[in-house]
Design an enzyme around this catalytic site. Structure first.
Site, PDB file in Angstrom:
ATOM      1  N   HIS A  50     -41.839 -39.237 -25.538  1.00 51.43           N
ATOM      2  CA  HIS A  50     -40.471 -39.782 -25.455  1.00 51.43           C
ATOM      3  C   HIS A  50     -40.439 -41.066 -26.284  1.00 51.43           C
ATOM      4  CE1 HIS A  50     -39.489 -37.915 -21.250  1.00 51.43           C
ATOM      5  NE2 HIS A  50     -38.723 -37.328 -22.159  1.00 51.43           N
ATOM      6  N   CYS A  65     -39.624 -45.692 -17.892  1.00 50.50           N
ATOM      7  CA  CYS A  65     -39.320 -44.344 -17.399  1.00 50.50           C
ATOM      8  C   CYS A  65     -38.671 -44.386 -16.011  1.00 50.50           C
ATOM      9  CB  CYS A  65     -40.591 -43.508 -17.288  1.00 50.50           C
ATOM     10  SG  CYS A  65     -41.495 -43.302 -18.806  1.00 50.50           S
ATOM     11  N   ARG A  80     -38.058 -29.665 -14.574  1.00 47.96           N
ATOM     12  CA  ARG A  80     -37.231 -30.854 -14.318  1.00 47.96           C
ATOM     13  C   ARG A  80     -35.736 -30.547 -14.287  1.00 47.96           C
ATOM     14  NH1 ARG A  80     -38.897 -36.504 -16.843  1.00 47.96           N
ATOM     15  NH2 ARG A  80     -37.501 -37.048 -15.121  1.00 47.96           N
ATOM     16  N   ARG A 128     -39.078 -33.503 -27.019  1.00 49.06           N
ATOM     17  CA  ARG A 128     -38.115 -33.145 -25.971  1.00 49.06           C
ATOM     18  C   ARG A 128     -36.691 -33.052 -26.534  1.00 49.06           C
ATOM     19  NH1 ARG A 128     -40.529 -34.454 -20.814  1.00 49.06           N
ATOM     20  NH2 ARG A 128     -42.737 -34.052 -21.090  1.00 49.06           N
ATOM     21  N   ASP A 178     -40.822 -35.392 -10.506  1.00 45.97           N
ATOM     22  CA  ASP A 178     -40.625 -36.322 -11.622  1.00 45.97           C
ATOM     23  C   ASP A 178     -39.282 -37.053 -11.546  1.00 45.97           C
ATOM     24  OD1 ASP A 178     -43.009 -36.218 -13.076  1.00 45.97           O
ATOM     25  OD2 ASP A 178     -42.366 -34.523 -14.311  1.00 45.97           O
TER      26      ASP A 178
END
Ligand code: ARG
Length: 282
Positions: free
Chosen positions: A182, A276, A107, A153, A82
């Site tokens: 997000h 992103c 991540r 998150r 990612d």
């Protein structure tokens, strides 16, 4: 000279939009895959074409450059699929960087790679977030304020941490739909005072707040949001966004913006798109 009003210049009743050259940090998806699922878009059982992902990503990078923007790249790391989603690496404003603290262990290894890059790039004031903080995925600058996402998150405590470090007020916005985990999947800042967003992605209180803050916002449709249309980057005139968000393209044009359609269908399999992949150096 076009007639000027307090709100800017207009031609034929349309606002003249001015592009600002921007500086972006991106990471080529050389190690991209969907090997775990940390959002509802990810299905480790579904095939992913990494070469197509790289081609689509290169097209985005080249498009940014064609429009006069600067793109710097960070080398990807094997085992961190990612990392292509550079927006989550941190928040960069002036000479300050706050490096992300990822929610998911999958991540967390990205932090070191990005922190090293920031150091080599000459940033002098680099801190690691103490609170859960997924960088520009959840923090978007609109003029003199920041909009801060929370709910999936980034933690509410990180909003205070960001305010202390950058000296910018953070307006907390609560995300309520797991598909839009997000802030940058549910809201796009188009210029200092204009945003586009998808109301059902937010809690009722946050939808009311957004309506008060941005009464003339562009409202995205279900189809725009599902195509990740809000996962967009604006230079104040051109808006780089998924080509599939048809209604949003038309709404942007209506308001004098120039939508630039981008296809990142392979990266969407990991729940990410244009924004992103793009960390902005403010
Ligand atoms: N698979 C990644 C994750 O779930 C996608 C990140 C998308 N990034 C973003 N800024 N919305 O963390």
């Amino acid at each position: 000279m076009p007639p000027t009003t307090a709100e800017g210049e207009f031609v034929d009743g349309r606002r003249i939009r001015v592009a600002q050259p921007l500086r972006f940090i991106m990471c080529r998806p050389d190690h991209f895959e969907v090997s775990y699922a940390i959002n509802p878009w990810m299905d480790p059982g579904a095939p992913v074409d990494r070469r197509a992902a790289v081609r689509q990503w290169e097209r985005l990078r080249d498009t940014y450059r064609e429009y006069g923007h600067t793109v710097e790249t960070v080398a990807g790391v094997a085992g961190l699929p990612d990392m292509v989603f550079a927006a989550n690496a941190g928040i960069c404003v002036g000479d300050k960087v706050m490096v992300a603290r990822f929610t998911h262990p999958e991540r967390q290894g990205e932090t070191v790679a990005y922190a090293n890059w920031f150091r080599a790039a000459g940033y002098r004031r680099i801190v690691q977030a103490a609170e859960e903080n997924e960088g520009e995925g959840d923090f978007l600058i609109a003029g003199d304020i920041m909009l801060g996402g929370t709910g999936f998150r980034t933690s509410p405590a990180s909003h205070q941490e960001v305010t202390r470090f950058f000296g910018l007020p953070v307006i907390p916005l609560e995300l309520a739909d797991p598909r839009f985990y997000h802030l940058d999947t549910a809201l796009c800042v188009l210029d200092a005072s204009t945003v586009a967003y998808y109301p059902p992605a937010f809690s009722t209180a946050s939808t009311t707040l957004l309506h008060r803050l941005f009464p003339d916002a562009i409202i995205a449709t279900d189809a725009d949001a599902a195509a990740f249309g809000l996962n967009a980057v604006s230079d104040g005139r051109h808006v780089f966004l998924p080509a599939a968000a048809r209604h949003l393209h038309a709404a942007l044009r209506e308001r004098g913006f120039h939508p630039v359609g981008i296809d990142l269908s392979e990266l969407l399999k990991a729940g990410g798109s244009v924004k992103c992949c793009t960390l902005v150096r403010h």
